[in-house]
Design an enzyme around this catalytic site. Structure first.
Site, short mmCIF file in Angstrom:
data_model
loop_
_atom_site.label_atom_id
_atom_site.label_comp_id
_atom_site.label_asym_id
_atom_site.label_seq_id
_atom_site.Cartn_x
_atom_site.Cartn_y
_atom_site.Cartn_z
CG HIS A 37 59.71 -48.22 -2.43
ND1 HIS A 37 58.54 -48.93 -2.59
CD2 HIS A 37 60.69 -49.15 -2.34
CE1 HIS A 37 58.81 -50.23 -2.61
NE2 HIS A 37 60.10 -50.39 -2.45
CB SER A 187 56.34 -55.18 2.19
OG SER A 187 56.77 -56.14 1.25
P1 AMP Z 1 62.68 -52.97 -2.62
O1 AMP Z 1 62.01 -52.30 -3.76
O2 AMP Z 1 61.79 -53.83 -1.81
O3 AMP Z 1 63.97 -53.64 -3.03
O4 AMP Z 1 63.11 -51.81 -1.62
C1 AMP Z 1 63.90 -50.73 -2.07
C2 AMP Z 1 64.34 -49.94 -0.87
O5 AMP Z 1 63.20 -49.47 -0.16
C3 AMP Z 1 65.18 -50.77 0.12
O6 AMP Z 1 66.25 -49.95 0.60
C4 AMP Z 1 64.18 -51.06 1.21
O7 AMP Z 1 64.76 -51.27 2.48
C5 AMP Z 1 63.33 -49.79 1.20
N1 AMP Z 1 62.03 -50.03 1.82
C6 AMP Z 1 61.18 -51.05 1.54
N2 AMP Z 1 60.09 -50.99 2.35
C7 AMP Z 1 60.26 -49.91 3.15
C8 AMP Z 1 59.50 -49.32 4.21
N3 AMP Z 1 58.34 -49.83 4.61
N4 AMP Z 1 59.98 -48.20 4.81
C9 AMP Z 1 61.17 -47.67 4.41
N5 AMP Z 1 61.94 -48.18 3.43
C10 AMP Z 1 61.50 -49.28 2.81
#
Ligand code: AMP
Length: 281
Positions: A37, A187
Site C-alpha cells: 500500500h 496482503s
Molecule cells: P486493499 O487495501 O487490499 O483494497 O488494496 C488497496 C490497494 O493496494 C489496491 O490497489 C491493491 O492492488 C494494492 N495492493 C495490495 N497489495 C499490494 C502489494 N503487495 N503490492 C502492491 N500493491 C498492493
C-alpha cells in the site's frame, strides 16, 4: 498530514489546493496497510503534488460477510505508516459518508466479459461493490492520478474500463506487486495465516515464478499442469491457475494469442483466500 472524516471538509481542502494549481494523486485502500500500500502512496507522491490515501473497508465488495467481519482494522498503525511515508491527506470516512443514500446499487457501467471471469466468477457481486466504491471515491477526491496495485490485476483492468466509460481526465497507474523477502505477495490477509499456512502459501508465488521461468520453452497446457502440481497440497484449495491475455483476461490456448500474457492464481490456504499474478513478458 491531515485526516478528514467528512466529504465536505475534504473537498474544501482539496478545492483550495487546486486553486493553488496543486495536483492530486490518490490511492484507495481498505487499511491494514503494508509496504505494498505504501508503495502506492510513494508513486502518487512522485507523480503529483498531493498524495491522498483513503482507508475504507467497503462492505459492498465482500461477498462473504465473515470475510468482512474478519477484515483486520489497524487505524493507528496505518496513520503512523502513512505519516512516515509522507502522505499528505488521509480520508477516513464511515459507511454513511460514502453511501448517504444507502448501499443499494445498480452498476451503470457495462464492464463486459472481463468482470464475469476469475474473481468475478468466484466472488459474485464483488466487482459491482468495487466499482461502486471507486466511482464514489473518484467523485469525492477527483484525482489527476489514481494509483492501484498490479496485485489485484483484474480489479485494475475493470477500473481502467470504468474510467474509459466514465470519461474525465484521471490517469490510472498500475503499481508493481510488493513481495515479502521469500516471494509471498504482501496482503492484508497474510496476518491471518498461521505459521504452517504461511509456509504453504509460498507455493503460490513459486508456481507463478516457475511459469514465468519456463514461459519461453514450454506450452501453455504444460505450464499450467506443472503449476497445478506445485499447488497440490492438502491445505491448498485451488480456485484457478490460468494464463490469460492481460487486456481481455481470456485464457490463452497458444502463446501466439497474446503479447501481454499474465498468469493468475487464486487459492484458499487454510481459511484464507489469497490471489497473486505474474506478468510473463
Ligand atoms: P486493499 O487495501 O487490499 O483494497 O488494496 C488497496 C490497494 O493496494 C489496491 O490497489 C491493491 O492492488 C494494492 N495492493 C495490495 N497489495 C499490494 C502489494 N503487495 N503490492 C502492491 N500493491 C498492493
Amino acid at each position: 498530514m491531515i485526516v478528514f472524516k467528512k466529504v465536505d471538509s475534504l473537498r474544501k481542502y482539496l478545492d483550495a489546493q487546486i486553486s493553488k494549481k496543486k495536483t492530486i494523486g490518490f490511492a484507495p485502500t481498505m487499511g491494514a496497510l503494508h509496504d505494498g500500500h505504501l508503495s502506492l502512496i510513494e508513486i502518487a507522491k512522485d507523480k503529483e503534488d498531493i498524495a491522498v490515501c483513503s482507508i475504507f473497508v467497503n462492505p459492498t465488495q465482500f461477498n462473504e460477510s465473515s470475510d468482512f467481519e474478519k477484515y483486520p482494522i489497524t487505524i493507528q498503525s496505518d496513520l503512523h505508516k502513512l505519516l512516515e511515508v509522507g502522505c499528505d491527506v488521509v480520508f477516513l470516512p464511515d459507511v454513511e459518508e460514502i453511501y448517504p443514500d444507502g448501499r443499494e446499487y445498480v452498476n451503470p457501467y457495462d464492464l463486459g466479459d472481463i468482470a464475469g471471469r476469475w474473481e468475478g466468477a468466484h466472488r459474485p457481486g464483488h466487482f459491482d461493490g468495487v466499482v461502486q466504491v471507486v466511482d464514489r471515491l473518484l467523485n469525492i477526491v477527483q484525482p489527476n492520478t489514481l494509483c492501484m496495485g498490479q496485485k489485484d490485476f483484474q480489479q485494475f483492468s475493470i477500473i481502467q474500463r470504468m474510467l474509459d466509460l466514465k470519461g474525465g481526465t484521471t490517469e490510472l497507474v498500475i503499481c508493481p506487486i510488493v513481495r515479502e523477502a521469500d516471494g509471498l505477495a504482501m496482503s492484508s490477509r497474510n496476518v491471518r495465516l498461521n505459521q504452517v499456512d504461511r509456509r504453504t502459501a509460498l507455493s503460490l508465488s513459486k508456481a507463478l515464478q516457475s511459469i514465468k521461468d519456463n514461459y519461453k520453452t514450454e506450452g501453455i497446457d504444460q505450464l499450467i499442469d506443472k503449476g497445478k502440481e506445485q499447488l497440490s497440497h492438502s491445505n491448498i484449495k485451488l480456485e484457478y491457475l490460468t494464463i490469460v491475455d492481460g487486456k481481455t483476461l481470456i485464457p490463452l490456448k497458444d502463446k501466439s494469442d497474446s503479447d501481454y500474457p499474465v498468469a493468475l492464481v487464486a487459492a484458499w490456504v487454510g481459511d484464507v483466500r489469497l490471489i497473486d499474478n505474474f506478468i510473463l513478458k
